[in-house]
Design a protein around this motif. Structure first.
Motif, PDB file in Angstrom:
ATOM      1  N   ASN A   1      -7.862 -10.605   2.608  1.00 29.12           N
ATOM      2  CA  ASN A   1      -9.310 -10.828   2.627  1.00 29.12           C
ATOM      3  C   ASN A   1     -10.023  -9.777   3.467  1.00 29.12           C
ATOM      4  O   ASN A   1     -11.091  -9.274   3.090  1.00 29.12           O
ATOM      5  N   ALA A   2      -9.439  -9.445   4.632  1.00 32.33           N
ATOM      6  CA  ALA A   2     -10.088  -8.497   5.544  1.00 32.33           C
ATOM      7  C   ALA A   2     -10.067  -7.080   5.000  1.00 32.33           C
ATOM      8  O   ALA A   2     -11.037  -6.331   5.139  1.00 32.33           O
ATOM      9  N   ILE A   3      -8.970  -6.693   4.377  1.00 27.04           N
ATOM     10  CA  ILE A   3      -8.838  -5.305   3.911  1.00 27.04           C
ATOM     11  C   ILE A   3      -9.374  -5.144   2.491  1.00 27.04           C
ATOM     12  O   ILE A   3      -9.840  -4.062   2.117  1.00 27.04           O
ATOM     13  N   ASN A   4      -9.302  -6.205   1.709  1.00 33.93           N
ATOM     14  CA  ASN A   4      -9.879  -6.215   0.369  1.00 33.93           C
ATOM     15  C   ASN A   4      -9.394  -5.046  -0.486  1.00 33.93           C
ATOM     16  O   ASN A   4     -10.196  -4.262  -1.016  1.00 33.93           O
ATOM     17  N   PRO A   5      -8.089  -4.920  -0.672  1.00 35.33           N
ATOM     18  CA  PRO A   5      -7.579  -3.802  -1.487  1.00 35.33           C
ATOM     19  C   PRO A   5      -7.647  -4.141  -2.968  1.00 35.33           C
ATOM     20  O   PRO A   5      -7.524  -5.321  -3.355  1.00 35.33           O
ATOM     21  N   PRO A   6      -7.823  -3.162  -3.822  1.00 37.72           N
ATOM     22  CA  PRO A   6      -7.769  -3.437  -5.258  1.00 37.72           C
ATOM     23  C   PRO A   6      -6.357  -3.733  -5.736  1.00 37.72           C
ATOM     24  O   PRO A   6      -6.176  -4.340  -6.793  1.00 37.72           O
ATOM     25  N   VAL A   7      -5.345  -3.288  -4.954  1.00 35.27           N
ATOM     26  CA  VAL A   7      -3.951  -3.466  -5.352  1.00 35.27           C
ATOM     27  C   VAL A   7      -3.118  -3.796  -4.113  1.00 35.27           C
ATOM     28  O   VAL A   7      -3.347  -3.241  -3.036  1.00 35.27           O
ATOM     29  N   VAL A   8      -2.150  -4.706  -4.267  1.00 36.57           N
ATOM     30  CA  VAL A   8      -1.120  -4.955  -3.253  1.00 36.57           C
ATOM     31  C   VAL A   8       0.239  -4.784  -3.922  1.00 36.57           C
ATOM     32  O   VAL A   8       0.506  -5.374  -4.976  1.00 36.57           O
ATOM     33  N   LEU A   9       1.103  -3.977  -3.318  1.00 38.94           N
ATOM     34  CA  LEU A   9       2.455  -3.757  -3.827  1.00 38.94           C
ATOM     35  C   LEU A   9       3.431  -4.623  -3.042  1.00 38.94           C
ATOM     36  O   LEU A   9       3.452  -4.581  -1.809  1.00 38.94           O
ATOM     37  N   ALA A  10       4.238  -5.397  -3.742  1.00 36.80           N
ATOM     38  CA  ALA A  10       5.309  -6.172  -3.107  1.00 36.80           C
ATOM     39  C   ALA A  10       6.633  -5.592  -3.608  1.00 36.80           C
ATOM     40  O   ALA A  10       7.087  -5.898  -4.709  1.00 36.80           O
ATOM     41  N   SER A  11       7.245  -4.743  -2.779  1.00 35.39           N
ATOM     42  CA  SER A  11       8.341  -3.896  -3.261  1.00 35.39           C
ATOM     43  C   SER A  11       9.721  -4.501  -3.022  1.00 35.39           C
ATOM     44  O   SER A  11      10.589  -3.894  -2.390  1.00 35.39           O
ATOM     45  N   GLY A  12       9.940  -5.695  -3.550  1.00 29.62           N
ATOM     46  CA  GLY A  12      11.286  -6.219  -3.666  1.00 29.62           C
ATOM     47  C   GLY A  12      11.808  -7.045  -2.510  1.00 29.62           C
ATOM     48  O   GLY A  12      11.240  -7.087  -1.431  1.00 29.62           O
ATOM     49  N   ASP A  13      12.951  -7.695  -2.777  1.00 32.31           N
ATOM     50  CA  ASP A  13      13.544  -8.687  -1.885  1.00 32.31           C
ATOM     51  C   ASP A  13      12.488  -9.724  -1.504  1.00 32.31           C
ATOM     52  O   ASP A  13      12.230  -9.994  -0.326  1.00 32.31           O
ATOM     53  N   LEU A  14      11.903 -10.287  -2.525  1.00 31.45           N
ATOM     54  CA  LEU A  14      10.877 -11.308  -2.332  1.00 31.45           C
ATOM     55  C   LEU A  14      11.499 -12.573  -1.750  1.00 31.45           C
ATOM     56  O   LEU A  14      10.882 -13.268  -0.947  1.00 31.45           O
ATOM     57  N   THR A  15      12.737 -12.860  -2.146  1.00 30.22           N
ATOM     58  CA  THR A  15      13.467 -14.011  -1.622  1.00 30.22           C
ATOM     59  C   THR A  15      14.764 -13.552  -0.975  1.00 30.22           C
ATOM     60  O   THR A  15      15.219 -12.427  -1.195  1.00 30.22           O
TER      61      THR A  15
ATOM     62  N   ILE B   1     -15.238  14.097   9.656  1.00 31.11           N
ATOM     63  CA  ILE B   1     -14.062  13.271   9.934  1.00 31.11           C
ATOM     64  C   ILE B   1     -14.257  11.951   9.203  1.00 31.11           C
ATOM     65  O   ILE B   1     -15.351  11.397   9.179  1.00 31.11           O
ATOM     66  N   ARG B   2     -13.180  11.441   8.608  1.00 36.21           N
ATOM     67  CA  ARG B   2     -13.288  10.204   7.825  1.00 36.21           C
ATOM     68  C   ARG B   2     -12.238   9.204   8.319  1.00 36.21           C
ATOM     69  O   ARG B   2     -11.054   9.529   8.456  1.00 36.21           O
ATOM     70  N   ILE B   3     -12.690   7.975   8.551  1.00 35.77           N
ATOM     71  CA  ILE B   3     -11.828   6.946   9.131  1.00 35.77           C
ATOM     72  C   ILE B   3     -12.085   5.623   8.421  1.00 35.77           C
ATOM     73  O   ILE B   3     -13.244   5.251   8.181  1.00 35.77           O
ATOM     74  N   LEU B   4     -11.019   4.911   8.096  1.00 42.13           N
ATOM     75  CA  LEU B   4     -11.125   3.554   7.577  1.00 42.13           C
ATOM     76  C   LEU B   4     -10.782   2.580   8.703  1.00 42.13           C
ATOM     77  O   LEU B   4      -9.744   2.716   9.354  1.00 42.13           O
ATOM     78  N   VAL B   5     -11.656   1.615   8.937  1.00 39.84           N
ATOM     79  CA  VAL B   5     -11.451   0.631  10.005  1.00 39.84           C
ATOM     80  C   VAL B   5     -11.653  -0.767   9.423  1.00 39.84           C
ATOM     81  O   VAL B   5     -12.671  -1.040   8.784  1.00 39.84           O
ATOM     82  N   PHE B   6     -10.665  -1.635   9.673  1.00 44.81           N
ATOM     83  CA  PHE B   6     -10.710  -3.001   9.153  1.00 44.81           C
ATOM     84  C   PHE B   6     -10.488  -3.994  10.292  1.00 44.81           C
ATOM     85  O   PHE B   6      -9.759  -3.719  11.241  1.00 44.81           O
ATOM     86  N   SER B   7     -11.081  -5.162  10.152  1.00 43.30           N
ATOM     87  CA  SER B   7     -10.806  -6.273  11.061  1.00 43.30           C
ATOM     88  C   SER B   7     -11.244  -7.565  10.396  1.00 43.30           C
ATOM     89  O   SER B   7     -11.951  -7.554   9.375  1.00 43.30           O
ATOM     90  N   THR B   8     -10.829  -8.663  10.989  1.00 45.41           N
ATOM     91  CA  THR B   8     -11.210  -9.970  10.455  1.00 45.41           C
ATOM     92  C   THR B   8     -12.639 -10.342  10.822  1.00 45.41           C
ATOM     93  O   THR B   8     -13.203 -11.294  10.261  1.00 45.41           O
ATOM     94  N   VAL B   9     -13.212  -9.614  11.781  1.00 41.84           N
ATOM     95  CA  VAL B   9     -14.610  -9.816  12.198  1.00 41.84           C
ATOM     96  C   VAL B   9     -15.292  -8.458  12.165  1.00 41.84           C
ATOM     97  O   VAL B   9     -14.637  -7.419  12.076  1.00 41.84           O
TER      98      VAL B   9
END
Length: 666
Positions: free
Chosen positions: A93-107, A354-362
Motif C-alpha cells: 500500500n505504501a509503495i504502490n508498485p504496478p508489479v510485485v515479483l514473488a521469485s519462488g519458494d513460496l512454501t 538529482i532524483r530520489i524515490l522516498v516512501f513511508s507509511t505516513v
C-alpha cells in the motif's frame, strides 16, 4: 633422484594452480567493456542506446517490488505468515508498485523434523489466504513463480500435488515460464518469469539445481522476441534459481538468452539465502552485460527489494521489512551497478537534477541530499514518491563521489542512505564470493570438488603403492622430508597401501561411487528412482547429476578420508608393535581410547543414515551403498586392521623395518 622428482611435482603443481587461478579470474571478471568479447549486435545496440534528458519530470519512471523465499510453513515460525500479510497490506500500500515479483519458494514443503519433504496443502492455503485477504490483485500485478521447495516430491507439472497451479496467482494461467507486459506512461515493460524447476521434482536434497529443457529455452526466446515485436522498451527477467544453478539441455544457456536481448536489464532471483549470512549482498554484472541480483530471503531475514527504471537506468535497494522511510536514489546511479551495455551514461552526465524515490507509511516531511562533504540541499517533492534537487555535474566529472540522502516522515522516523557514483566510467568491484557464486557453474564446481576428493582418496594410496613397488625393485628409495609430521604421515599411508585386504576396498569404494548406483528407493513418493553420481533415473525420466556431486563430495570428505586416516594409524601401530612388542597387553582404558575415534566416525555416519531414511524411506536406506553399506565396509576393515595376520605387513617391512625384515608369524 628425490630432489629431481620433488622439483618436477612442485612445478606441475604450480602450473596447474596458475591455470586454475587464470580461469577463475577470467570467469569472475566483470569489466565487460574490456574483458569480454562483445558481439557485433551488442556493439551496435550500445551505440544506439536511448538518451534521456534527466530533469525533474515524473515521466520515464517505473518502480516495482520483489520478495523471495517466503517459505510459508505449518511447522515453523508463524510470523513468516503474519509478517508476509503485513508486507501485502502495509508495504504494498505504501509503495504502490504496478508489479510485485514473488521469485519462488513460496512454501517450505518440509516435514516437522525438517528432513523429509513433500507438498503440504495447508501451506498453499495460507499463501492464497494472505493474498486474498489483502486483496493484492486489486492493488498490483502479483507475478509469482515456483522455486525448488514448491516442486518437492512432484512427478509432473500436472500432478495433483502441484498446488502452485491452483493456489498461486499466476499458476492458474501459466504452468511454467511466462511473460507479463505493462505500460507506465509512454514506456512499455516486459516481465519474463523463468521456471527452471526439475520435472520430475525429487525430494530434498537432490532438488537444489534447476534445469531448462530445449522447449523452455525456445519459449524464453519467443517471449523476448515477442516483447521486441511489441516495441517494449525494457525486459526484467526473474526466477528462483541463480543462473549458476540452471542446467540447460540446449546449446544456449539461460545467460545467453538473457544477455543477447539488449532490452534485458537485469535478472532477479533468490534461492541462495545469503549463504547463511556469508554473502548478504550477492550481486554481480554478468559477462553479457546484465546485472544478476540474488535477493536475501524472507524466511529468516525478512528482506524485500525495491527496484526502479528511471530514464533508462536501473536502480535498486534491498530493505528489511518494517523499516521506514525507504529511500532509493535513481540519479546519480550507484557506481557499482552501472551497465555500460544497457544504459547510456551520457544521460546522467548531462542530467540537471538529482532524483530520489522516498516512501513511508505516513507523509514525508523532509528530504535533503549532500554530495561529498558539501552543504545539504533541500529536495523538492514532484509527484508521488519522487523528490529532486538541482545539481551541476561539471563538478563531479572524474573519480568516485558519494551522495547522501536523509528523509524524515511524519512519525519522526529518520533514514539516511549513502551511495557512490561516477560520471567518468570509474568502476567499483563486486565481491569475489558473490561473483563466484553467480558467475560460475554450480554443476562444474560440484563436479570438480567431487573429482578432487576422489583423486585424494584413490590417488594418494595408489601413488604410495607404486612407490613401494619401485622401492622393492630398488629403483627408488623411500620418501623422506625434513618435517617429522610429514614423514610420519607418509609412513602410515605407505604401510596401509601395501596391505591388499585394505588397499583394494579403500580405492574400489570411491571408484564405485563414480559409476555405480548410490541408492534405489522412492526418490518421489510411490515412485522408485535410482541415484547415481552423474544423474537420477525416476521412471522413464532422467535428471543429470549436479548436486549429487556435492553430496558425494561430503560423503568422501567426512567419512572415507577419516576412515583412511584411522586405518593408516592403526596398521602403523600394528607394524610398530611387531618391530617392538609391548611389554604387556593393553588395558581396557587403552582399548577404549584406541577405538573411540572410529566409534565417533561410525556414529556420525549412522546419524547421516538416519537423515537419509527420513528423506527417502526404508527401501532407499537399505539399498544404499553410499551411506548404509559404507558402515559395513568400515567395520570389516577396522576388524581386519586388528586381526589380520602379521604376514600382511611383510611387504611394508622391506622398506620401513629398521633391519629390513620383521619376525612375523602366520
Amino acid at each position: 633422484m628425490r630432489i629431481t622428482m620433488s622439483t618436477i611435482v612442485f612445478l606441475i603443481f604450480i602450473l596447474m594452480l596458475s591455470i586454475l587461478v587464470a580461469k577463475v579470474t577470467n570467469l569472475i571478471a566483470t569489466d565487460v567493456q574490456y574483458t569480454h568479447a562483445i558481439s557485433e549486435h551488442q556493439k551496435l545496440s550500445t551505440i544506439d542506446q536511448k538518451k534521456y534528458n534527466i530533469g525533474d519530470s515524473s515521466e520515464h519512471l517505473m518502480w516495482f517490488l520483489q520478495i523471495s523465499d517466503i517459505h510459508i510453513s505449518i511447522f515453523k515460525d508463524p510470523s513468516r505468515i503474519s509478517e508476509f500479510k503485513e508486507f501485502c497490506e502495509i508495504t504494498v500500500n505504501a509503495i504502490n508498485p504496478p508489479v510485485v515479483l514473488a521469485s519462488g519458494d513460496l512454501t517450505d514443503a518440509k516435514t516437522q523434523d525438517a528432513m523429509g519433504s513433500r507438498q503440504f496443502l495447508a501451506e498453499w492455503k495460507h499463501y492464497k489466504k494472505v493474498l486474498d485477504e489483502s486483496k493484492i490483485v486489486n492493488k498490483t500485478v502479483w507475478l509469482d513463480v515456483r522455486g525448488n521447495h514448491d516442486n518437492f516430491n512432484i512427478l509432473t507439472i500436472k500432478s495433483p500435488e502441484n498446488y502452485f497451479l491452483n493456489y498461486s496467482i499466476q499458476g492458474q494461467k501459466h504452468t511454467r515460464s511466462y511473460m507479463h507486459e505493462i505500460s507506465v506512461g509512454s514506456e512499455k515493460f516486459s516481465f519474463i518469469a523463468i521456471d527452471a524447476c526439475l520435472e520430475p521434482g525429487p525430494r530434498r536434497p537432490f532438488n537444489f539445481v534447476g534445469q531448462l529443457t530445449e522447449e523452455e529455452i525456445k519459449k524464453l526466446n519467443h517471449f523476448a522476441k515477442k516483447s521486441r515485436s511489441h516495441n517494449n522498451d525494457y525486459i526484467i527477467w526473474f526466477g528462483h534459481y541463480p543462473t549458476s544453478c540452471i542446467l540447460s539441455q540446449y546449446e544456449e544457456t539461460v545467460r545467453d538468452v538473457i544477455g543477447k536481448y539488449n532490452e534485458g536489464m537485469v535478472y532477479l532471483c533468490g534461492h541462495y539465502h545469503t549463504l547463511g549470512g556469508i554473502s548478504p549482498q550477492m550481486y554481480t554484472l554478468q559477462h553479457m552485460g546484465f546485472l544478476e541480483l540474488e535477493l536475501a530471503d524472507w524466511k529468516d531475514n525478512r528482506m524485500y527489494r525495491l527496484a526502479a527504471i528511471d530514464h533508462g537506468h536501473f536502480s535498486f535497494i534491498d530493505i528489511k521489512h518494517g523499516e521506514w522511510p525507504v529511500i532509493l536514489i535513481t540519479n546519480p546511479k550507484h557506481a557499482l551497478y552501472t551497465m555500460p551495455l544497457k544504459e547510456n551514461s551520457q544521460s546522467v552526465i548531462k542530467s540537471t537534477h538529482i532524483r530520489i524515490l522516498v516512501f513511508s507509511t505516513v507523509p514525508i516531511t523532509s528530504v535533503v541530499a549532500q554530495i561529498n562533504d558539501e552543504t545539504w540541499i533541500k529536495c523538492v517533492h514532484i509527484k508521488g514518491p519522487l523528490y529532486v534537487a538541482e545539481w551541476d555535474t561539471s563538478s563531479y566529472q572524474t573519480g568516485i563521489h558519494y551522495i547522501r540522502v536523509k528523509a524524515v516522515d511524519l512519525n519522526n522516523n529518520e533514514k539516511m542512505t549513502t551511495q557512490p557514483f561516477a560520471l567518468d566510467g570509474s568502476r567499483l568491484s563486486f565481491g569475489v564470493l558473490p561473483r563466484i557464486l553467480l558467475m560460475s557453474d554450480a554443476t562444474t564446481i560440484f563436479g570438480v570438488f567431487f573429482g578432487v576428493i576422489l583423486f585424494i582418496n584413490v590417488g594418494i594410496l595408489c601413488t604410495f603403492r607404486i612407490c613401494h613397488k619401485l622401492c622393492e625393485m630398488k629403483k627408488m628409495r623411500r620418501i623422506h622430508t625434513g618435517v617429522r609430521v610429514i614423514n610420519c604421515s607418509i609412513r602410515k599411508l605407505w604401510i596401509l597401501s601395501t596391505i591388499d585386504r585394505m588397499f583394494y576396498p579403500l580405492i574400489l569404494y570411491p571408484i564405485y561411487l563414480t559409476f555405480g548406483p548410490w541408492a534405489i528407493g522412492e526418490v518421489i513418493e510411490n515412485h522408485i528412482g535410482i541415484i547415481f553420481a552423474w544423474g537420477m533415473f525416476i521412471g522413464k525420466s532422467y535428471l543429470p547429476g549436479s548436486f549429487t556431486y556435492a553430496y558425494g563430495f561430503f560423503q568422501l570428505f567426512s567419512f572415507h578420508v577419516p576412515l583412511i586416516i584411522l586405518l593408516a594409524h592403526r596398521v602403523d601401530k600394528r607394524f610398530q608393535a611387531i618391530e617392538k612388542p609391548p611389554r604387556r597387553a593393553p588395558r581396557y582404558l587403552q582399548l577404549f581410547w584406541r577405538n573411540l575415534p572410529f566409534a565417533l566416525l561410525i556414529s556420525m555416519q549412522m546419524i547421516m543414515i538416519y537423515f537419509f531414511w527420513l528423506a527417502y524411506g526404508t527401501l532407499a536406506t537399505v539399498l544404499c551403498p553410499l551411506r548404509t553399506w559404507s558402515v559395513f565396509l568400515a567395520l570389516i576393515l577396522w576388524h581386519q586392521a586388528h586381526v589380520m595376520p602379521d604376514g600382511c605387513l611383510r611387504s611394508a617391512a622391506f622398506v620401513w623395518s629398521a633391519s629390513g625384515q620383521l619376525s612375523m608369524t602366520e
